[in-house]
Design a protein around this motif. Sequence first.
Motif, PDB file in Angstrom:
ATOM      1  N   LEU A   1      49.851  43.915  28.408  1.00  0.00           N
ATOM      2  CA  LEU A   1      50.761  43.553  27.310  1.00  0.00           C
ATOM      3  C   LEU A   1      51.412  42.203  27.573  1.00  0.00           C
ATOM      4  O   LEU A   1      51.534  41.372  26.669  1.00  0.00           O
ATOM      5  CB  LEU A   1      51.857  44.615  27.143  1.00  0.00           C
TER       6      LEU A   1
ATOM      7  N   THR B   1      44.687  49.631  17.236  1.00  0.00           N
ATOM      8  CA  THR B   1      44.764  48.183  17.429  1.00  0.00           C
ATOM      9  C   THR B   1      45.980  47.619  16.700  1.00  0.00           C
ATOM     10  O   THR B   1      46.662  46.732  17.214  1.00  0.00           O
ATOM     11  CB  THR B   1      43.484  47.502  16.906  1.00  0.00           C
ATOM     12  N   ASP B   2      46.257  48.142  15.508  1.00  0.00           N
ATOM     13  CA  ASP B   2      47.413  47.665  14.736  1.00  0.00           C
ATOM     14  C   ASP B   2      48.719  47.908  15.473  1.00  0.00           C
ATOM     15  O   ASP B   2      49.627  47.068  15.439  1.00  0.00           O
ATOM     16  CB  ASP B   2      47.464  48.340  13.358  1.00  0.00           C
TER      17      ASP B   2
ATOM     18  N   GLU C   1      43.207  43.975  24.040  1.00  0.00           N
ATOM     19  CA  GLU C   1      43.455  45.058  23.073  1.00  0.00           C
ATOM     20  C   GLU C   1      42.519  46.234  23.340  1.00  0.00           C
ATOM     21  O   GLU C   1      42.944  47.393  23.356  1.00  0.00           O
ATOM     22  CB  GLU C   1      43.260  44.545  21.650  1.00  0.00           C
TER      23      GLU C   1
ATOM     24  N   GLN D   1      41.114  39.799  22.546  1.00  0.00           N
ATOM     25  CA  GLN D   1      40.352  40.951  22.052  1.00  0.00           C
ATOM     26  C   GLN D   1      40.037  41.929  23.183  1.00  0.00           C
ATOM     27  O   GLN D   1      40.114  43.147  23.007  1.00  0.00           O
ATOM     28  CB  GLN D   1      39.064  40.471  21.391  1.00  0.00           C
TER      29      GLN D   1
ATOM     30  N   ILE E   1      53.011  43.515  20.218  1.00  0.00           N
ATOM     31  CA  ILE E   1      52.900  42.150  20.756  1.00  0.00           C
ATOM     32  C   ILE E   1      53.713  41.193  19.894  1.00  0.00           C
ATOM     33  O   ILE E   1      54.452  40.344  20.405  1.00  0.00           O
ATOM     34  CB  ILE E   1      51.422  41.716  20.836  1.00  0.00           C
TER      35      ILE E   1
ATOM     36  N   LEU F   1      43.453  50.196  24.583  1.00  0.00           N
ATOM     37  CA  LEU F   1      42.963  51.370  23.854  1.00  0.00           C
ATOM     38  C   LEU F   1      42.149  52.280  24.778  1.00  0.00           C
ATOM     39  O   LEU F   1      42.240  53.509  24.697  1.00  0.00           O
ATOM     40  CB  LEU F   1      42.112  50.940  22.657  1.00  0.00           C
TER      41      LEU F   1
ATOM     42  N   VAL G   1      49.123  48.061  18.737  1.00  0.00           N
ATOM     43  CA  VAL G   1      49.169  47.101  19.845  1.00  0.00           C
ATOM     44  C   VAL G   1      49.593  45.731  19.327  1.00  0.00           C
ATOM     45  O   VAL G   1      50.491  45.084  19.890  1.00  0.00           O
ATOM     46  CB  VAL G   1      47.799  47.013  20.561  1.00  0.00           C
ATOM     47  N   LYS G   2      48.967  45.288  18.225  1.00  0.00           N
ATOM     48  CA  LYS G   2      49.295  43.976  17.660  1.00  0.00           C
ATOM     49  C   LYS G   2      50.751  43.914  17.200  1.00  0.00           C
ATOM     50  O   LYS G   2      51.422  42.889  17.363  1.00  0.00           O
ATOM     51  CB  LYS G   2      48.357  43.664  16.488  1.00  0.00           C
TER      52      LYS G   2
ATOM     53  N   ALA H   1      48.972  39.539  26.867  1.00  0.00           N
ATOM     54  CA  ALA H   1      48.743  39.460  25.425  1.00  0.00           C
ATOM     55  C   ALA H   1      49.879  38.720  24.740  1.00  0.00           C
ATOM     56  O   ALA H   1      49.663  37.947  23.793  1.00  0.00           O
ATOM     57  CB  ALA H   1      48.602  40.865  24.839  1.00  0.00           C
TER      58      ALA H   1
END
Length: 200
Positions: A145, A104-105, A88, A85, A111, A92, A107-108, A148
């Motif tokens: 990244l 956030t979406d 992320e 968390q 990943i 941002l 980034v996810k 993550a």
Amino acid sequence: MEIKVYRQGESIPVFVFLANSLKDLQLAMKFVEEEDKKAGITTIYKIPYAKDLAKRDISSFTDSYINQKLKEMDEDLADITSEAQVIEGRILYIAAQEGIAITTDEVKQKIALFVAGAYTQEQAIEDLKAKGLSDESVQKILPLLARAVEIARIFNWKEEIWDKEGELESQIDSMTLEELLQVDVKKLCEEAYNQIPLEA
């Protein structure tokens, strides 16, 4: 749990014992068999909680197995959950400092693509620069990244282990009492889980 052993057709148990694991049950049943041999009789019994004991052992071993593997990597599940968390948020923030909006979406998703092998560091650099981020910000984001992705791989591995645990419990459901009494839970789990490598 309390286990009562009855001879077929009798209402009074011939043996009552506490079993906290499948191993306890196996040892107790071995004792009953030895006593039966001495007495020259055969006990035919049903033990309704045997499968529950086996499943509890599998669940306990699975939890221990996951924690041990993470410990070997010097990782802790609670810590990496928080770290994911923070990473992320950090990405941002770095983008926001330059007035660039990243969700956030997004980034996810990147990943997840990295973990799936469908996205490379070169593509990440191109995408970040295309958004207008400076080289300096890109160089700050890349190690975040990478970390993550490591964390996401650990989470995926953990979920695969628990999925396999569910398969093992299904195997237990299909076993007879005689088969259960032969089960080595540790061996059963290790053989299944060793096929799922942890690559972070």
